[in-house]
Design a protein around this motif. Structure first.
Motif, PDB file in Angstrom:
ATOM      1  N   VAL A  89       0.972  -1.033   0.094  1.00 23.63           N
ATOM      2  CA  VAL A  89      -0.343   0.231   0.144  1.00 23.63           C
ATOM      3  C   VAL A  89       1.007   1.281  -0.268  1.00 23.63           C
ATOM      4  CG1 VAL A  89      -0.297   0.149   2.471  1.00 23.63           C
ATOM      5  CG2 VAL A  89      -2.026   0.987   0.769  1.00 23.63           C
ATOM      6  N   ALA A  90       2.084   1.077   0.513  1.00 26.41           N
ATOM      7  CA  ALA A  90       3.089   2.332   0.984  1.00 26.41           C
ATOM      8  C   ALA A  90       3.700   2.885  -0.320  1.00 26.41           C
ATOM      9  CB  ALA A  90       3.844   2.043   1.737  1.00 26.41           C
ATOM     10  N   PRO A  91       3.739   2.010  -1.477  1.00 23.84           N
ATOM     11  CA  PRO A  91       4.315   2.693  -2.986  1.00 23.84           C
ATOM     12  C   PRO A  91       2.819   2.649  -3.440  1.00 23.84           C
ATOM     13  CG  PRO A  91       4.578   0.251  -2.743  1.00 23.84           C
ATOM     14  CD  PRO A  91       4.173   0.793  -1.536  1.00 23.84           C
ATOM     15  N   GLY A  92       1.633   2.562  -3.535  1.00 19.99           N
ATOM     16  CA  GLY A  92       0.615   3.173  -3.794  1.00 19.99           C
ATOM     17  C   GLY A  92       0.584   4.410  -3.759  1.00 19.99           C
ATOM     18  N   TYR A  93       0.596   4.692  -2.447  1.00 19.50           N
ATOM     19  CA  TYR A  93      -0.255   5.757  -1.559  1.00 19.50           C
ATOM     20  C   TYR A  93       1.333   6.539  -2.534  1.00 19.50           C
ATOM     21  CZ  TYR A  93      -3.388   4.295   2.283  1.00 19.50           C
ATOM     22  OH  TYR A  93      -3.946   4.040   2.680  1.00 19.50           O
ATOM     23  N   GLU A  94       2.238   6.738  -2.654  1.00 17.15           N
ATOM     24  CA  GLU A  94       3.444   7.537  -3.529  1.00 17.15           C
ATOM     25  C   GLU A  94       2.835   8.063  -4.657  1.00 17.15           C
ATOM     26  OE1 GLU A  94       5.670   8.615  -2.278  1.00 17.15           O
ATOM     27  OE2 GLU A  94       7.163   9.683  -3.210  1.00 17.15           O
ATOM     28  N   MET A  95       2.483   6.647  -5.247  1.00 21.32           N
ATOM     29  CA  MET A  95       2.064   7.288  -6.983  1.00 21.32           C
ATOM     30  C   MET A  95       0.822   7.892  -6.804  1.00 21.32           C
ATOM     31  SD  MET A  95       1.735   3.342  -8.226  1.00 21.32           S
ATOM     32  CE  MET A  95       3.246   1.819  -8.231  1.00 21.32           C
ATOM     33  N   ALA A  96      -0.486   7.985  -6.474  1.00 19.70           N
ATOM     34  CA  ALA A  96      -1.362   8.751  -4.838  1.00 19.70           C
ATOM     35  C   ALA A  96      -0.410  10.226  -5.307  1.00 19.70           C
ATOM     36  CB  ALA A  96      -2.515   8.531  -4.337  1.00 19.70           C
ATOM     37  N   ASP A  97       0.450  10.282  -4.772  1.00 13.09           N
ATOM     38  CA  ASP A  97       0.794  11.676  -4.486  1.00 13.09           C
ATOM     39  C   ASP A  97       1.654  12.644  -5.847  1.00 13.09           C
ATOM     40  OD1 ASP A  97       0.809  14.018  -2.277  1.00 13.09           O
ATOM     41  OD2 ASP A  97       3.615  13.349  -2.223  1.00 13.09           O
ATOM     42  N   VAL A  98       2.515  11.577  -6.380  1.00 14.27           N
ATOM     43  CA  VAL A  98       2.810  11.927  -7.731  1.00 14.27           C
ATOM     44  C   VAL A  98       1.833  12.916  -8.384  1.00 14.27           C
ATOM     45  CG1 VAL A  98       4.112  11.098  -9.972  1.00 14.27           C
ATOM     46  CG2 VAL A  98       4.705  10.329  -7.934  1.00 14.27           C
ATOM     47  N   VAL A  99       0.541  12.031  -8.415  1.00  7.51           N
ATOM     48  CA  VAL A  99      -0.075  12.001  -9.720  1.00  7.51           C
ATOM     49  C   VAL A  99      -0.902  13.216  -9.557  1.00  7.51           C
ATOM     50  CG1 VAL A  99      -2.339  11.671 -11.077  1.00  7.51           C
ATOM     51  CG2 VAL A  99      -0.493  10.347 -10.363  1.00  7.51           C
ATOM     52  N   ALA A 100      -1.571  13.260  -7.805  1.00  5.62           N
ATOM     53  CA  ALA A 100      -2.532  14.334  -7.317  1.00  5.62           C
ATOM     54  C   ALA A 100      -1.189  15.872  -7.246  1.00  5.62           C
ATOM     55  CB  ALA A 100      -2.666  14.384  -5.800  1.00  5.62           C
ATOM     56  N   THR A 101       0.257  15.521  -6.893  1.00  3.89           N
ATOM     57  CA  THR A 101       0.907  16.809  -6.713  1.00  3.89           C
ATOM     58  C   THR A 101       1.028  17.384  -8.969  1.00  3.89           C
ATOM     59  OG1 THR A 101       2.646  15.206  -4.826  1.00  3.89           O
ATOM     60  CG2 THR A 101       3.621  18.044  -6.586  1.00  3.89           C
ATOM     61  N   ARG A 102       1.817  16.232  -9.918  1.00  6.57           N
ATOM     62  CA  ARG A 102       1.251  16.863 -10.776  1.00  6.57           C
ATOM     63  C   ARG A 102       0.210  17.635 -11.399  1.00  6.57           C
ATOM     64  NH1 ARG A 102       6.211  15.202 -12.505  1.00  6.57           N
ATOM     65  NH2 ARG A 102       5.450  16.786 -15.143  1.00  6.57           N
ATOM     66  N   LEU A 103      -1.251  16.886 -10.688  1.00  2.00           N
ATOM     67  CA  LEU A 103      -2.124  17.615 -11.143  1.00  2.00           C
ATOM     68  C   LEU A 103      -2.413  19.644 -10.508  1.00  2.00           C
ATOM     69  CD1 LEU A 103      -4.456  14.762 -11.262  1.00  2.00           C
ATOM     70  CD2 LEU A 103      -4.161  15.752 -13.043  1.00  2.00           C
ATOM     71  N   ALA A 104      -1.747  19.031  -9.121  1.00  5.88           N
ATOM     72  CA  ALA A 104      -2.023  20.504  -8.296  1.00  5.88           C
ATOM     73  C   ALA A 104      -0.859  21.376  -9.904  1.00  5.88           C
ATOM     74  CB  ALA A 104      -1.163  20.220  -7.209  1.00  5.88           C
ATOM     75  N   GLY A 105      -0.329  21.035  -9.922  1.00  7.06           N
ATOM     76  CA  GLY A 105       0.345  22.193 -10.616  1.00  7.06           C
ATOM     77  C   GLY A 105       2.575  21.700  -9.604  1.00  7.06           C
ATOM     78  N   GLY A 106       2.478  21.185  -9.296  1.00 11.35           N
ATOM     79  CA  GLY A 106       3.799  20.131  -8.691  1.00 11.35           C
ATOM     80  C   GLY A 106       4.338  19.186  -9.268  1.00 11.35           C
ATOM     81  N   GLU A 107       5.964  19.332  -8.907  1.00 11.93           N
ATOM     82  CA  GLU A 107       6.995  18.029  -9.776  1.00 11.93           C
ATOM     83  C   GLU A 107       6.930  17.621  -8.560  1.00 11.93           C
ATOM     84  OE1 GLU A 107       8.408  18.260 -12.646  1.00 11.93           O
ATOM     85  OE2 GLU A 107       6.996  19.264 -13.064  1.00 11.93           O
ATOM     86  N   LYS A 108       6.864  16.471  -9.230  1.00 13.88           N
ATOM     87  CA  LYS A 108       7.075  15.011  -8.801  1.00 13.88           C
ATOM     88  C   LYS A 108       6.986  13.737  -9.462  1.00 13.88           C
ATOM     89  CE  LYS A 108       6.522  12.202  -3.628  1.00 13.88           C
ATOM     90  NZ  LYS A 108       5.772  12.431  -3.093  1.00 13.88           N
ATOM     91  N   THR A 109       8.154  12.892  -8.911  1.00 12.60           N
ATOM     92  CA  THR A 109       7.877  11.751 -10.164  1.00 12.60           C
ATOM     93  C   THR A 109       8.031  10.790  -8.808  1.00 12.60           C
ATOM     94  OG1 THR A 109       9.958  11.765 -10.800  1.00 12.60           O
ATOM     95  CG2 THR A 109       9.556  13.044 -12.572  1.00 12.60           C
ATOM     96  N   PHE A 110       7.552   9.200  -9.505  1.00  8.22           N
ATOM     97  CA  PHE A 110       8.079   7.590  -9.257  1.00  8.22           C
ATOM     98  C   PHE A 110       9.364   7.332  -9.835  1.00  8.22           C
ATOM     99  CE2 PHE A 110       6.848   3.869  -8.189  1.00  8.22           C
ATOM    100  CZ  PHE A 110       6.671   3.403  -6.871  1.00  8.22           C
ATOM    101  N   THR A 111      10.215   7.048  -8.870  1.00  9.28           N
ATOM    102  CA  THR A 111      11.765   6.901  -8.796  1.00  9.28           C
ATOM    103  C   THR A 111      11.777   4.524  -8.542  1.00  9.28           C
ATOM    104  OG1 THR A 111      12.854   7.310  -7.078  1.00  9.28           O
ATOM    105  CG2 THR A 111      12.381   8.413  -9.610  1.00  9.28           C
ATOM    106  N   GLY A 112      10.092   4.633  -8.363  1.00 13.92           N
ATOM    107  CA  GLY A 112      10.167   2.989  -7.485  1.00 13.92           C
ATOM    108  C   GLY A 112      10.366   3.258  -6.354  1.00 13.92           C
ATOM    109  N   TYR A 113      10.175   2.342  -4.477  1.00 11.32           N
ATOM    110  CA  TYR A 113       9.506   1.934  -3.817  1.00 11.32           C
ATOM    111  C   TYR A 113      11.017   0.817  -2.910  1.00 11.32           C
ATOM    112  CZ  TYR A 113       7.442   3.932  -0.149  1.00 11.32           C
ATOM    113  OH  TYR A 113       6.567   4.896   1.266  1.00 11.32           O
ATOM    114  N   ASP A 114      10.904   1.275  -2.148  1.00 10.73           N
ATOM    115  CA  ASP A 114      12.059  -0.071  -0.976  1.00 10.73           C
ATOM    116  C   ASP A 114      10.727  -0.443  -0.940  1.00 10.73           C
ATOM    117  OD1 ASP A 114      13.933  -0.778   0.456  1.00 10.73           O
ATOM    118  OD2 ASP A 114      12.368   0.049   1.795  1.00 10.73           O
TER     119      ASP A 114
END
Lengths: 127, 842
Positions: free
Chosen positions: B290-315
């Motif tokens: 679930v944690a990487p899933g949340y991270e992915m959610a954050d990437v998309v939400a951030t980008r839609l809000a005009g921010g910069e964020k990418t997913f680079t894999g997850y521990d």
């Protein structure tokens, strides 16, 4: 002393000043009400509030410890240590509770507590 | 902006939450959610808790009202059937057409069901949704035996669910040669398997199911090796399959073995469509946590809000409790021996396995596996992720430092780099936290919590917050004071010394002399306890009575409903029939609920405040005295029957327990103190779980100290061996006085020792070797307390003035609290439940 409602107050004699321990509380019976009365000797002040702690609905505040938080007088419930301001009754432990406070006056060695009779109807249900 | 989300699972919900948080100022946002299940998103990770009594509501991430409050259109039980990429609309089963500017696929995964003949039979389940669980629960009622296909993380969760459903005869079938093949190594799997087998699970590895037997309902399973077993129900939990059907239908690129292909922005090959969670395939990998899933959610939400964020894999490091067994893997657990060095610790007795992989030069940690004891997980994960230097003996990180009293084996919080994640719930780094101390003046854990939000989620990092704060303040040259509360700028130990030197005898005198303000519920009982430990005056002496905590003030334990419990002292647990009869008579007369306590005495519950003096008058007349169950004081000295009756007993443990209990009765301390004496090594009195415990040996007594039951059990440590009775008491005198003088308020001996620099070796030096030269002083101070003991209840019973305090109404002293109510329970009574709270605004 610190209650905004001053109209239609009935002052009833609760007890003698020496009946209440220094810096401690007692429970006063008034009709169906239980009122916690505090002799804050350290500050030379008297306070009164409902005796019931709204957290777990326990008749216990008179058995709690009084003290101060940044100078504001308060009572800590003996059950779970919820703190309430003796000035305005708000819960100081971050919960959304409020207790009712009553004005107190001293004449000679008699302690009087002021209650407003209109509120009596619904208070008897929950206080 | 119109956003449509397909899927309302944990990740889909988290995406909504993040979107709402990031956009709250913009009202032009329109969010529509389609979910296949009929319930709003719930916590699938903790699904097995459904059996442990949690309801569907408990598991819910947010109620339907939350969506309404945030203007999110939520269509449940209405799966999207098709996506029209040209017109940018989706069409649902119930005929809703919703246009989108951006479409988010959070379709999750379904259980992977291997193509075994017979999977359609009744009694075969998958383990994925609350509906699955409900059907399992129903079917389990008529089942006695069960099996689970899949020995991975989900399979073992399902096995736990079966056990919770009362199917104690449950077997786990794993195709691979070992359990949890993706997370842990061979040796770790073996230990895990033996632990689970000890808990009653039957485990088969390298087993391939060929057929499910039975007519309509499952009756058994046949395997490829021609063996078979009989089972009444089966759960298949062999893996997950990404839900990519709808993406495939819309012509989006999917992986060969499933999963919607996304880039580091979580974009599919249609830039207006994103995929997040278990349905997304990033660089050939599905992230089934679930944690990487949340991270992915954050990437998309951030980008839609005009921010910069990418997913680079997850521990994918993970720590969990499987059927009560800790299992953790971090970093790379599987590096071949040739590329690294490994340190392995294995204890098949206790079922503990630890492996760490370290670089060939021994400097850095690369990964590892922990089974049975994963306490070091957080520190090891940080050490791996932050590439911290390992100590000279790398094995110390899993075994602890074993060479003398040198403290931490690892580098501790000081060694962490600034970007080390301390609070993983709120994603707060060490840098953030240190900054809040240096730049924003946070000098308490509460202030740090308020300022950074760290520690406000699960709270697991709070001890680390405190360590970081102390370390940061020290490095700024600030003296970190461990002060009692806002009214006293001293630690308890400093206060103890000051009260003693200044000869202060009342709470008010202490507050006037060395404190400020009006006191509070923290400092009052702490000071009252110090006064009692120093001078041993009657605790209800005028002026100190109202500084006592409620229990001490009324010399009884306040219980639910506002009544009190009464516990007379029964030294060593020895009691005459005559005294037992008196307790029975008193209980009958005052209508008290009676129960034997864990400390070998009898607790009488449900006493009205008004009745306490009368109850005690009768008890004292019969020869009882206060048991101090209400005080931070010596409670009981438990004993086994010892050599007077027991055929194994070496010494008379009861007589010695009585002697000890009578010596230290009434002794006030920073916290309660419990003790026990066992007459031989069989340890029937459980002395090693006590603050001090004594066990008979052939030659005398062994003295153990600083044990604890309670919420954090800890075995007592051996302080000295083969002592004669007098020396043993001498050491206990010194030990207890040293504890009373130096411990923080409300700190049990176990915690006191854990915080003590030098630990048990230091304590032994002070108590046994008298390294501080205070041994005699400690003994004398204790003797003073022993000599000045009086029973508090006897004092009250003899003093009408003190009895006045034991009435509920000051203006109606004979009346009891009319609100007190009891309910019948097994021929006795119990307190009524906490009442519901009234509506607000009273």
């Amino acid at each position: 002393m610190n209650n905004p409602i001053t109209e239609n107050l009935t002052w009833f004699p609760a007890c003698k000043t020496y009946d209440v321990p220094d810096n401690g509380g007692v429970c006063v019976k008034y009709k169906h009400k239980q009122i916690a009365l505090f002799n804050f000797t350290r500050r030379g002040e008297w306070y009164a509030s409902q005796n019931m702690c709204p957290h777990r609905m326990q008749m216990a505040l008179s058995r709690g410890m009084i003290g101060s938080l940044e100078g504001e007088p308060k009572i800590a419930c003996p059950f779970h240590k919820k703190n309430f301001s003796l000035i305005d009754g708000r819960c100081m432990s971050g919960d959304d509770y409020k207790i009712k406070t009553y004005p107190v006056k001293i004449e000679d060695d008699l302690v009087f507590i002021g209650v407003s009779e209109e509120e009596d109807h619904y208070e008897t249900v929950c206080v | 902006m119109k956003i449509v989300i397909i899927g309302n699972g944990m990740v889909g919900y988290k995406f909504c939450e993040k979107l709402v948080a990031k956009f709250n100022a913009h009202s032009s946002l329109s969010i529509t959610v389609f979910g296949e299940e009929v319930r709003p998103a719930y916590d699938r990770v903790h699904l097995s808790e459904y059996f442990a009594g949690k309801s569907a509501e408990d598991l819910s991430m947010a109620p339907a009202q939350w969506y309404a409050d945030n203007h999110i259109k939520l269509h449940l039980g209405d799966p999207v059937q098709s996506i029209d990429r040209l017109n940018k609309t989706v069409h649902s089963l119930h005929g809703i057409t919703a246009p989108y500017d951006f479409l988010i696929l959070a379709t999750g995964s379904s259980a992977f069901v291997p193509p075994i003949p017979g999977v359609e039979k009744q009694g075969v389940f998958i383990y994925r949704t609350i509906e699955d669980l409900e059907m399992m629960t129903e079917y389990a009622k008529k089942s006695k035996t069960g099996a689970v296909i899949g020995g991975g993380l989900l399979g073992l969760e399902a096995a736990k669910a079966m056990l919770d459903l009362g199917i104690t005869d449950t077997q786990v079938i794993e195709f691979a040669p070992r359990l949890m093949p993706r997370q842990i190594d061979d040796a770790g799997s073996k230990i895990l398997q033996s632990k689970l087998e000890a808990l009653g699970l039957k485990i088969h590895t390298s087993k391939n199911t060929s057929t499910i037997l039975g007519d309509d309902c499952i009756t058994g399973m046949r395997f490829s090796d021609d063996t078979h077993i009989d089972v009444d129900m089966l759960v298949i939990s062999a893996g997950i399959k990404p839900r990519d059907e709808i993406a495939k239908l819309a012509g989006l690129e999917v992986g060969q073995r499933g999963g919607i292909v996304v880039n580091e922005r979580m974009q599919t090959n249609d830039p207006h469509i994103f995929a997040i969670g278990e349905c997304a395939l990033y660089k050939g990998m599905i992230y089934g946590l679930v944690a990487p899933g949340y991270e992915m959610a954050d990437v998309v939400a951030t980008r839609l809000a005009g921010g910069e964020k990418t997913f680079t894999g997850y521990d994918m490091s993970t720590k969990l409790k499987l059927i009560g067994v800790d299992v953790a893997s971090f970093g790379d657990p599987f590096i071949p021996q040739a590329d690294c060095r490994t340190v392995v610790f294995e204890d098949t007795m206790k079922g503990i396995y630890k492996r760490i992989n370290i670089t060939k030069d021994g400097k850095h940690l690369l990964g590892g596996v922990l089974i049975g004891d994963a306490e070091a997980y957080n520190m090891l994960l940080q050490t791996t992720k932050s590439k911290l230097a390992l100590p000279p003996n790398p094995e110390d990180v899993i075994l602890g430092s074993r060479g003398g009293a040198e403290g931490e084996g690892g580098a501790g919080v000081a060694g962490l780099p600034d970007d080390a994640l301390i609070c993983s719930c709120e994603a707060i780094t060490k840098g953030h936290i240190c900054n809040s101390v240096t730049e924003q003046g946070c000098e308490s854990v509460d202030a740090i919590k308020k300022c950074t939000k760290a520690g406000t989620g699960c709270g697991g990092c709070v001890p680390m917050l405190k360590d970081l704060m102390v370390h940061t303040m020290k490095s700024q040259g600030k003296y970190v004071r461990n002060v009692l509360c806002e009214h006293f700028s001293y630690s308890r130990q400093e206060l103890y010394d000051l009260v003693k030197v200044k000869q202060l005898k009342s709470y008010d005198a202490v507050l006037d002399e060395i404190g400020h303000g009006d006191g509070c519920e923290v400092c009052k009982p702490a000071v009252a306890s110090i006064l009692a430990s120093l001078w041993n005056e009657m605790i209800l002496k005028k002026g100190n009575d109202t500084a006592q905590d409620s229990n001490d003030r009324y010399l009884a334990n306040i219980q639910k409903g506002g009544t009190y419990s009464v516990v007379p002292r029964v030294p060593g647990g020895e009691i005459t029939p005559e005294k037992l009869i008196v307790i029975g008579q008193v209980a009958q007369k005052y209508n008290l609920y009676t129960k034997i306590t864990g400390g070998q005495r009898i607790d009488l519950f449900g006493a009205h405040l008004n009745d306490l003096p009368a109850i005690w008058k009768e008890l004292i007349e019969a020869g009882f005295e206060s048991g101090h169950a209400y005080g931070k004081a010596l409670r009981t000295v438990k004993s086994c029957v010892g050599s007077t009756w027991c055929r194994f007993g070496l010494h008379d443990s009861v007589s010695y327990a009585i002697r000890i209990e009578e010596r230290y009765r009434g002794l006030r301390a920073p916290h309660k103190i419990k003790s026990a004496v066992s007459g031989c090594v069989r340890e029937c009195a459980e002395a090693q779980s006590k603050d001090f415990g004594i066990i008979a040996t052939e030659k005398g007594w062994n003295l153990y100290v600083c044990g604890n039951g309670g919420s954090k059990p800890q075995h007592a440590l051996l302080l000295a061996t083969d002592l004669d009775s007098e020396t043993c008491i001498k050491y206990i005198d010194r030990f207890l006085m040293f504890y009373i003088k130096t411990a923080d308020p409300l700190t049990r001996t176990a915690t006191w020792l854990n915080k003590m620099e030098g630990g048990i070796d230091y304590l032994r030096n002070v108590v046994v070797n008298d390294s501080l030269g205070i041994g005699q002083q400690l003994e004398e101070e204790m003797q003073l307390l022993v000599d000045s003991y009086e029973c508090e209840w006897k004092a009250v019973v003899e003093n009408p003035e003190l009895q006045k305090r034991f009435s509920h109404f000051v203006n109606a002293p004979e009346e009891k609290d009319p609100t007190i109510k009891f309910e019948p329970l097994r021929e006795q009574k119990k307190a009524t439940e906490w009442k519901p709270q009234p509506l607000k605004g009273l």
